[in-house]
Enzyme design. Structure first.
Site, PDB file in Angstrom:
ATOM      1  N   GLU A   1      41.569  30.022  37.996  1.00  0.00           N
ATOM      2  CA  GLU A   1      41.905  30.493  36.652  1.00  0.00           C
ATOM      3  C   GLU A   1      42.989  29.618  36.033  1.00  0.00           C
ATOM      4  OE1 GLU A   1      41.243  31.576  33.842  1.00  0.00           O
ATOM      5  OE2 GLU A   1      41.178  33.753  34.030  1.00  0.00           O
TER       6      GLU A   1
ATOM      7  N   HIS B   1      34.674  37.500  38.715  1.00  0.00           N
ATOM      8  CA  HIS B   1      35.046  38.296  39.886  1.00  0.00           C
ATOM      9  C   HIS B   1      35.198  39.766  39.504  1.00  0.00           C
ATOM     10  CE1 HIS B   1      39.179  38.909  38.552  1.00  0.00           C
ATOM     11  NE2 HIS B   1      39.208  37.624  38.214  1.00  0.00           N
TER      12      HIS B   1
END
Length: 195
Positions: free
Chosen positions: A79, A9
């Site tokens: 994550e 990202h």
């Protein structure tokens, strides 16, 4: 056989300052949005059989700005849950735990929203993702929009290595691409950390 394209990202305020952003939903910075948009032309040249993304907004927004369509959200791509270290930098953690290393020492439990996760738990999630992705590679490339530590674990599991080997890979920069492929049925890293 297609390639697995890992997309980290775009930049957030926390990634810029080195704060551990596991499950906290941090938006992209202006620089992060610009980097995500810059990925679109390169990705447009690929024949994508599927696109997967972490459901966290920084990954979702990166996929949108990179003009990826048909995105499947997969919570296994979130994550690493940093538990009690969420929001802290490595230097701050090492003040309390001198010599601390995420790969070796893991995390401590946090609050209910951040209970923490050990390396093997992250590896189990990435193995499940790879099991879902591998059959799709027969039809073209598969793009995955995810996070830095998660990408490192996923990569070493792609290579058939223990998750601890993720410490040997450089942390992918926000808004970059990495390419995982096979040759003669052997997995390898075709490119890493490409802007």
């Amino acid at each position: 056989m297609g390639e697995l394209i890992l997309i980290r990202h775009g930049q957030t305020e926390w990634s810029l300052s080195g704060r551990h952003a596991g499950r906290t939903d941090i938006p992209l910075s202006d620089a992060g949005e610009a980097a995500a948009k810059s990925l679109a032309p390169r990705l447009a040249r690929r024949r994508l059989a599927a696109v997967f993304s972490s459901p966290l907004s920084r990954a979702v927004r990166t996929a949108e700005l990179a003009d990826l369509t048909g995105v499947r959200f997969d919570s296994d791509l979130m994550e690493w849950d940093y538990g009690g270290y969420e929001g802290l930098t490595a230097a701050q953690i090492q003040e309390a735990r001198p010599g601390w290393d995420l790969w070796r020492d893991g995390v401590v439990p946090g609050d209910a929203a951040h209970p923490g996760e050990q390396l093997q738990q992250v590896a189990t999630r990435t193995d499940a993702v790879l099991d879902r992705i591998r059959p799709l590679l027969d039809d073209g490339d598969v793009a995955v929009v995810a996070h830095g530590h998660l990408a490192r674990v996923l990569t070493v599991r792609w290579l058939g290595l223990d998750a601890y080997a993720g410490r040997l890979l450089g942390h992918p920069h926000p808004g970059t691409l990495s390419f995982l492929a096979t040759e003669d049925e052997q997995p390898f890293i075709a490119a890493w950390n490409v802007p």
